[in-house]
Motif scaffolding. Sequence first.
Motif, PDB file in Angstrom:
ATOM      1  N   GLN A 172       0.808  -1.218   0.000  1.00  0.00           N
ATOM      2  CA  GLN A 172       0.000   0.000   0.000  1.00  0.00           C
ATOM      3  C   GLN A 172       0.841   1.267   0.000  1.00  0.00           C
ATOM      4  O   GLN A 172       0.383   2.309  -0.459  1.00  0.00           O
ATOM      5  N   ALA A 173       2.080   1.169   0.500  1.00  0.00           N
ATOM      6  CA  ALA A 173       2.955   2.338   0.517  1.00  0.00           C
ATOM      7  C   ALA A 173       3.543   2.621  -0.861  1.00  0.00           C
ATOM      8  O   ALA A 173       3.999   3.738  -1.129  1.00  0.00           O
ATOM      9  N   VAL A 174       3.517   1.611  -1.741  1.00  0.00           N
ATOM     10  CA  VAL A 174       4.182   1.739  -3.035  1.00  0.00           C
ATOM     11  C   VAL A 174       3.182   1.926  -4.175  1.00  0.00           C
ATOM     12  O   VAL A 174       3.390   2.759  -5.068  1.00  0.00           O
ATOM     13  N   ILE A 175       2.082   1.152  -4.167  1.00  0.00           N
ATOM     14  CA  ILE A 175       1.152   1.166  -5.306  1.00  0.00           C
ATOM     15  C   ILE A 175      -0.273   1.468  -4.844  1.00  0.00           C
ATOM     16  O   ILE A 175      -0.592   1.394  -3.657  1.00  0.00           O
ATOM     17  N   TYR A 176      -1.108   1.797  -5.829  1.00  0.00           N
ATOM     18  CA  TYR A 176      -2.541   1.926  -5.565  1.00  0.00           C
ATOM     19  C   TYR A 176      -3.125   0.521  -5.466  1.00  0.00           C
ATOM     20  O   TYR A 176      -2.764  -0.368  -6.239  1.00  0.00           O
ATOM     21  N   THR A 177      -4.003   0.314  -4.524  1.00  0.00           N
ATOM     22  CA  THR A 177      -4.526  -1.044  -4.310  1.00  0.00           C
ATOM     23  C   THR A 177      -6.011  -1.176  -4.637  1.00  0.00           C
ATOM     24  O   THR A 177      -6.558  -2.277  -4.545  1.00  0.00           O
ATOM     25  N   ASP A 178      -6.662  -0.093  -5.011  1.00  0.00           N
ATOM     26  CA  ASP A 178      -8.076  -0.169  -5.390  1.00  0.00           C
ATOM     27  C   ASP A 178      -8.193  -0.577  -6.855  1.00  0.00           C
ATOM     28  O   ASP A 178      -7.396  -0.153  -7.704  1.00  0.00           O
ATOM     29  N   GLY A 179      -9.207  -1.394  -7.175  1.00  0.00           N
ATOM     30  CA  GLY A 179      -9.454  -1.788  -8.554  1.00  0.00           C
ATOM     31  C   GLY A 179      -9.973  -0.612  -9.382  1.00  0.00           C
ATOM     32  O   GLY A 179     -10.610   0.305  -8.860  1.00  0.00           O
ATOM     33  N   CYS A 180      -9.727  -0.649 -10.677  1.00  0.00           N
ATOM     34  CA  CYS A 180     -10.062   0.492 -11.534  1.00  0.00           C
ATOM     35  C   CYS A 180     -11.558   0.631 -11.818  1.00  0.00           C
ATOM     36  O   CYS A 180     -12.035   1.744 -12.027  1.00  0.00           O
ATOM     37  N   VAL A 181     -12.310  -0.469 -11.827  1.00  0.00           N
ATOM     38  CA  VAL A 181     -13.748  -0.357 -12.085  1.00  0.00           C
ATOM     39  C   VAL A 181     -14.418   0.438 -10.975  1.00  0.00           C
ATOM     40  O   VAL A 181     -15.140   1.410 -11.220  1.00  0.00           O
ATOM     41  N   ASP A 182     -14.164   0.046  -9.714  1.00  0.00           N
ATOM     42  CA  ASP A 182     -14.734   0.776  -8.582  1.00  0.00           C
ATOM     43  C   ASP A 182     -14.205   2.197  -8.522  1.00  0.00           C
ATOM     44  O   ASP A 182     -14.951   3.142  -8.216  1.00  0.00           O
ATOM     45  N   SER A 183     -12.922   2.368  -8.818  1.00  0.00           N
ATOM     46  CA  SER A 183     -12.320   3.704  -8.745  1.00  0.00           C
ATOM     47  C   SER A 183     -12.899   4.638  -9.809  1.00  0.00           C
ATOM     48  O   SER A 183     -13.133   5.822  -9.539  1.00  0.00           O
ATOM     49  N   VAL A 184     -13.113   4.119 -11.016  1.00  0.00           N
ATOM     50  CA  VAL A 184     -13.701   4.938 -12.084  1.00  0.00           C
ATOM     51  C   VAL A 184     -15.130   5.333 -11.717  1.00  0.00           C
ATOM     52  O   VAL A 184     -15.537   6.492 -11.902  1.00  0.00           O
ATOM     53  N   ILE A 185     -15.912   4.375 -11.171  1.00  0.00           N
ATOM     54  CA  ILE A 185     -17.282   4.682 -10.751  1.00  0.00           C
ATOM     55  C   ILE A 185     -17.273   5.758  -9.675  1.00  0.00           C
ATOM     56  O   ILE A 185     -18.026   6.744  -9.744  1.00  0.00           O
ATOM     57  N   ASN A 186     -16.411   5.590  -8.670  1.00  0.00           N
ATOM     58  CA  ASN A 186     -16.325   6.578  -7.598  1.00  0.00           C
ATOM     59  C   ASN A 186     -15.815   7.923  -8.111  1.00  0.00           C
ATOM     60  O   ASN A 186     -16.223   8.978  -7.620  1.00  0.00           O
ATOM     61  N   TYR A 187     -14.931   7.875  -9.107  1.00  0.00           N
ATOM     62  CA  TYR A 187     -14.378   9.108  -9.687  1.00  0.00           C
ATOM     63  C   TYR A 187     -15.491   9.937 -10.331  1.00  0.00           C
ATOM     64  O   TYR A 187     -15.571  11.156 -10.138  1.00  0.00           O
ATOM     65  N   PHE A 188     -16.377   9.277 -11.074  1.00  0.00           N
ATOM     66  CA  PHE A 188     -17.453  10.000 -11.741  1.00  0.00           C
ATOM     67  C   PHE A 188     -18.609  10.343 -10.802  1.00  0.00           C
ATOM     68  O   PHE A 188     -19.381  11.257 -11.079  1.00  0.00           O
ATOM     69  N   LEU A 189     -18.717   9.597  -9.669  1.00  0.00           N
ATOM     70  CA  LEU A 189     -19.761   9.910  -8.698  1.00  0.00           C
ATOM     71  C   LEU A 189     -19.322  10.989  -7.719  1.00  0.00           C
ATOM     72  O   LEU A 189     -20.126  11.434  -6.894  1.00  0.00           O
ATOM     73  N   ASN A 190     -18.047  11.387  -7.818  1.00  0.00           N
ATOM     74  CA  ASN A 190     -17.587  12.532  -7.040  1.00  0.00           C
ATOM     75  C   ASN A 190     -18.441  13.744  -7.387  1.00  0.00           C
ATOM     76  O   ASN A 190     -18.819  13.947  -8.533  1.00  0.00           O
ATOM     77  N   GLU A 191     -18.759  14.563  -6.378  1.00  0.00           N
ATOM     78  CA  GLU A 191     -19.722  15.654  -6.573  1.00  0.00           C
ATOM     79  C   GLU A 191     -19.370  16.550  -7.756  1.00  0.00           C
ATOM     80  O   GLU A 191     -20.218  16.840  -8.603  1.00  0.00           O
ATOM     81  N   ASP A 192     -18.100  16.979  -7.831  1.00  0.00           N
ATOM     82  CA  ASP A 192     -17.697  17.878  -8.922  1.00  0.00           C
ATOM     83  C   ASP A 192     -17.765  17.181 -10.273  1.00  0.00           C
ATOM     84  O   ASP A 192     -18.281  17.729 -11.252  1.00  0.00           O
ATOM     85  N   ASN A 193     -17.226  15.951 -10.328  1.00  0.00           N
ATOM     86  CA  ASN A 193     -17.207  15.221 -11.598  1.00  0.00           C
ATOM     87  C   ASN A 193     -18.611  14.792 -12.026  1.00  0.00           C
ATOM     88  O   ASN A 193     -18.895  14.708 -13.222  1.00  0.00           O
ATOM     89  N   LEU A 194     -19.482  14.507 -11.047  1.00  0.00           N
ATOM     90  CA  LEU A 194     -20.854  14.107 -11.373  1.00  0.00           C
ATOM     91  C   LEU A 194     -21.598  15.256 -12.035  1.00  0.00           C
ATOM     92  O   LEU A 194     -22.327  15.053 -13.012  1.00  0.00           O
ATOM     93  N   VAL A 195     -21.402  16.467 -11.523  1.00  0.00           N
ATOM     94  CA  VAL A 195     -22.030  17.645 -12.132  1.00  0.00           C
ATOM     95  C   VAL A 195     -21.531  17.828 -13.564  1.00  0.00           C
ATOM     96  O   VAL A 195     -22.312  18.077 -14.488  1.00  0.00           O
ATOM     97  N   LEU A 196     -20.198  17.663 -13.750  1.00  0.00           N
ATOM     98  CA  LEU A 196     -19.623  17.794 -15.094  1.00  0.00           C
ATOM     99  C   LEU A 196     -20.164  16.719 -16.022  1.00  0.00           C
ATOM    100  O   LEU A 196     -20.510  16.997 -17.185  1.00  0.00           O
ATOM    101  N   LEU A 197     -20.271  15.480 -15.523  1.00  0.00           N
ATOM    102  CA  LEU A 197     -20.778  14.369 -16.330  1.00  0.00           C
ATOM    103  C   LEU A 197     -22.220  14.618 -16.747  1.00  0.00           C
ATOM    104  O   LEU A 197     -22.592  14.396 -17.911  1.00  0.00           O
ATOM    105  N   ILE A 198     -23.039  15.099 -15.811  1.00  0.00           N
ATOM    106  CA  ILE A 198     -24.440  15.384 -16.117  1.00  0.00           C
ATOM    107  C   ILE A 198     -24.540  16.504 -17.155  1.00  0.00           C
ATOM    108  O   ILE A 198     -25.355  16.447 -18.081  1.00  0.00           O
TER     109      ILE A 198
END
Length: 281
Positions: free
Chosen positions: A212-238
């Motif tokens: 965890q100190a060296v690499i990202y450990t979250d999977g990209c599918v969940d991370s991409v979903i969370n990235y777009f559900l972020n408040e700022d990005n969700l407004v931009l996506l909409i």
Amino acid sequence: MVASHSPLQRQGSRDSEVSLVVKYLLFALNLLFWIVGGLTLGVGIYAKTEKNLGNLGSKLPWFMDPANLFIIMGSVVFVLAFLGCIGSLRENIAILKTFEYTIDILLLLEVIAVIYVYADRNRVKRNIESMLKNTVINYRDDVDLQSIIDWTQENVKCCGIQGPEDWELNIYFNHSTKASPEAGGVPFSCCKNNMNTQCGYKVRSLSTSERQAVIYTDGCVDSVINYFLNEDNLVLLICVAGAMVLLQLITTGLAHNLVNGIQRQKAQWNRYQSALDTGMQ
């Protein structure tokens, strides 16, 4: 001597004229889309040609090859915009109706897709994860795919489809590949500090805390979903999605209005001709 016009002709000329504003606005919008579609198609063809010339053909299904996706999207936009341009300039009802109905069908399919994804999102997510496993397997076999994966992992701050262990599926990162220095590791794009291209070597052999100190450990599918559900990005996506739908509605509305104007003009002309024929008898 001033030519006289019948009341029917004068009234008809005002009520049935084709709106030049509608005509040329529809043409201008489609000209813009035609240019964008042509550029997208050109990029896709260029990428496909480069891979074929370099014997770097993709091993992915055709619908997951980035070059094919550019070609398909570019072709659809290019052809539709061409129909819109020609139909508006020539005032051709058949072409304009083809243009209008095609966009209506695309809008309907988009709505159905959104409803389906929302209603059965868990199954859709599992299917996407299953399909994307092929991207990990073929990471080094498709240069375009590799660039997309690296960009996603770096910018979304993730690693693998469901997590770093997905890279065990790739022959270069598999633990059993003793000859590869990357065995047991992950691509450098998974690293939190990826200035060193070897930072991912053997990292999956480390303990959880060290990893965890060296690499990202979250999977990209969940991370991409969370990235777009972020408040700022969700407004931009909409906003982006709304703008795309609005543009489709505007173009199909303009096409419908133009068709009605042409039909009114033709109907008025036919009535005027009938009146003339009747007066001559």
